[in-house]
Motif scaffolding. Sequence first.
Motif, PDB file in Angstrom:
ATOM      1  N   LEU A  96       0.829  -1.205   0.000  1.00 34.25           N
ATOM      2  CA  LEU A  96       0.000   0.000   0.000  1.00 34.25           C
ATOM      3  C   LEU A  96       0.868   1.263   0.000  1.00 34.25           C
ATOM      4  N   GLU A  97       1.956   1.218   0.751  1.00 31.14           N
ATOM      5  CA  GLU A  97       2.854   2.382   0.779  1.00 31.14           C
ATOM      6  C   GLU A  97       3.510   2.598  -0.581  1.00 31.14           C
ATOM      7  N   ARG A  98       3.950   1.508  -1.190  1.00 34.37           N
ATOM      8  CA  ARG A  98       4.643   1.648  -2.477  1.00 34.37           C
ATOM      9  C   ARG A  98       3.682   2.113  -3.569  1.00 34.37           C
ATOM     10  N   SER A  99       2.420   1.780  -3.452  1.00 39.87           N
ATOM     11  CA  SER A  99       1.437   2.172  -4.478  1.00 39.87           C
ATOM     12  C   SER A  99       0.696   3.446  -4.093  1.00 39.87           C
ATOM     13  N   ASN A 100       1.171   4.111  -3.010  1.00 36.21           N
ATOM     14  CA  ASN A 100       0.527   5.348  -2.549  1.00 36.21           C
ATOM     15  C   ASN A 100      -0.959   5.155  -2.272  1.00 36.21           C
ATOM     16  N   GLY A 101      -1.315   3.994  -1.729  1.00 33.53           N
ATOM     17  CA  GLY A 101      -2.700   3.727  -1.355  1.00 33.53           C
ATOM     18  C   GLY A 101      -3.575   3.225  -2.482  1.00 33.53           C
ATOM     19  N   ASN A 102      -3.024   3.073  -3.690  1.00 32.55           N
ATOM     20  CA  ASN A 102      -3.816   2.565  -4.813  1.00 32.55           C
ATOM     21  C   ASN A 102      -4.018   1.058  -4.633  1.00 32.55           C
ATOM     22  N   GLN A 103      -5.271   0.665  -4.322  1.00 32.82           N
ATOM     23  CA  GLN A 103      -5.541  -0.727  -3.976  1.00 32.82           C
ATOM     24  C   GLN A 103      -5.307  -1.671  -5.159  1.00 32.82           C
ATOM     25  N   HIS A 113     -10.201  -7.682  -4.374  1.00 32.50           N
ATOM     26  CA  HIS A 113     -11.118  -8.110  -3.314  1.00 32.50           C
ATOM     27  C   HIS A 113     -10.365  -8.845  -2.214  1.00 32.50           C
ATOM     28  N   ALA A 114      -9.364  -9.651  -2.605  1.00 34.44           N
ATOM     29  CA  ALA A 114      -8.576 -10.367  -1.596  1.00 34.44           C
ATOM     30  C   ALA A 114      -7.772  -9.378  -0.749  1.00 34.44           C
ATOM     31  N   LEU A 115      -7.275  -8.305  -1.384  1.00 37.30           N
ATOM     32  CA  LEU A 115      -6.528  -7.287  -0.643  1.00 37.30           C
ATOM     33  C   LEU A 115      -7.448  -6.561   0.337  1.00 37.30           C
ATOM     34  N   ILE A 116      -8.656  -6.177  -0.142  1.00 35.34           N
ATOM     35  CA  ILE A 116      -9.593  -5.450   0.728  1.00 35.34           C
ATOM     36  C   ILE A 116      -9.982  -6.321   1.927  1.00 35.34           C
ATOM     37  N   MET A 166      -7.137  -6.067   4.325  1.00 36.36           N
ATOM     38  CA  MET A 166      -7.111  -4.731   4.932  1.00 36.36           C
ATOM     39  C   MET A 166      -8.139  -4.624   6.031  1.00 36.36           C
ATOM     40  N   ASP A 167      -9.354  -5.158   5.782  1.00 37.78           N
ATOM     41  CA  ASP A 167     -10.386  -5.140   6.810  1.00 37.78           C
ATOM     42  C   ASP A 167     -10.001  -6.032   7.986  1.00 37.78           C
ATOM     43  N   LYS A 168      -9.433  -7.208   7.664  1.00 39.46           N
ATOM     44  CA  LYS A 168      -9.053  -8.172   8.696  1.00 39.46           C
ATOM     45  C   LYS A 168      -8.008  -7.604   9.642  1.00 39.46           C
ATOM     46  N   PHE A 169      -7.025  -6.864   9.056  1.00 45.52           N
ATOM     47  CA  PHE A 169      -5.924  -6.347   9.876  1.00 45.52           C
ATOM     48  C   PHE A 169      -6.101  -4.866  10.245  1.00 45.52           C
ATOM     49  N   HIS A 170      -7.288  -4.330   9.916  1.00 48.23           N
ATOM     50  CA  HIS A 170      -7.612  -2.929  10.237  1.00 48.23           C
ATOM     51  C   HIS A 170      -6.595  -1.967   9.621  1.00 48.23           C
ATOM     52  N   LEU A 171      -6.318  -2.166   8.342  1.00 47.83           N
ATOM     53  CA  LEU A 171      -5.373  -1.315   7.616  1.00 47.83           C
ATOM     54  C   LEU A 171      -6.148  -0.369   6.711  1.00 47.83           C
ATOM     55  N   LYS A 172      -5.686   0.864   6.630  1.00 54.69           N
ATOM     56  CA  LYS A 172      -6.339   1.847   5.764  1.00 54.69           C
ATOM     57  C   LYS A 172      -5.316   2.392   4.793  1.00 54.69           C
TER      58      LYS A 172
END
Length: 449
Positions: free
Chosen positions: A418-425, A437-440, A443-449
């Motif tokens: 996420l950092e390397r892509s500047n938040g572009n999912q 969808h697997a990434l999202i 992100m929800d599982k680990f509470h990442l934004k």
Amino acid sequence: MKILIADDEKNMRWILEKNLKSEGFAVVSAEDGEEAFNLFLDEIPDMVILDYRMPKLDGMEVLKRIKKINISTPVIMITAHGSTDAAVEAMKIGAVDYISKPFDINELKMTIFKALNIDKLNKEIEYLRDLSTEKFDNKIVGQSKKMQEIFTMIDKIADTNATVLVMGESGTGKEGIVASIHNKSSRKDMPYIRVNCGAIPENLIESELFGHEKGAFTGANSRKFGRFDRAQGGTLFLDEIGELSLTLQVKILRVLQEKEFERVGGTEVIKSDVRIIAATNRNLEEMVEKGEFREDLLYRLKVIPIWLPPLRERKEDIDLLVEHFIGKYCKETNKEKMIIEKDALDLLEAYDYPGNIRELENLIERMVILCADGIIRASMLPKEIVKGAFLNKKDLFILPEEGINFEEVEISLVRQALERSNGNQTHAAKLLGMSRHALIYRMDKFHLK
């Protein structure tokens, strides 16, 4: 060319100025020692002519001060007739010559020209010494077994006249090996001449190698000395020798066998005292089979064969090479010494380098130039390097003996993507090789934004 004249006699200064200006020199003059030293600091002359006896500061004191500022500036001392002791003392301090009054102006001119020629030669020698040191020192770097064997071979063959053929892919550092052989030989103070046989047009290379006589062909308006002439007593490096035509191969063979050659259009037989070292990235044995390279020349060249391995076969040398090139380009770009993170070095060591050492060197140069904080990181590496490195790894990750917390590793990788892509999912998911969808989900599982 500027000369500083220091003499308390006005007529003497006038005579010297007039005669030296007629020879094309720029002249500045002083009537006492103090003025002379101040002019030396202001004008930075190429030569100084000092009278021994002057008011305020005598010539000897001015000489001492000049030598403290610039030891290489040639100084000629003018002494009174019979002042041998003063002349000897001046020479000990650093004067290049002296002349006694009264003197003939032509005698002084000869002394000046002789001193300037000596100064010029000294500067050329110093320049060539610096160039030689820069060119040869630390040119070949390696701790691998293959490179250590080559270093041992160089030590054995350097101080002989044996012909050497250095073979290897482009960019493996063949020229560094040849230069090292020359620099370790008794010919090291004699010329080292390099010819890239593939870079000179076929219709010019014979003249370039052997020279030509006036009128040998259209445009040959004067005699030209070739590379063999210039390399007399030293080493001639024939790079990419596989590019030579069969006709020229015969002429090279003659030099190797008979130790003599003739210039193009000439009849004079010139003896050759030149050690020949050749290099190629081509398979000369295959060329012999195809009739493209003379077998007898190959045997003459391969008295001592050296095969230089590609970088992918000596990866244990990569960390040394990286350190060497970082130091080299930090110095060239006037930057403080940089460090490279282990992750970045691991990726560099995993890559195969189709361009060999030249590719690695160009890469390090680019990163040193672009690096802003003195730390070279994995994120700075080009995509093709990272991709090639991962494709070459048998295991993308090595499991530590004590094991890992898999969830922490997964969180870390998602966060990095996420950092390397500047938040572009979408981009982050692609970096991780999964769907958006697997990434999202993670992100929800680990509470990442």
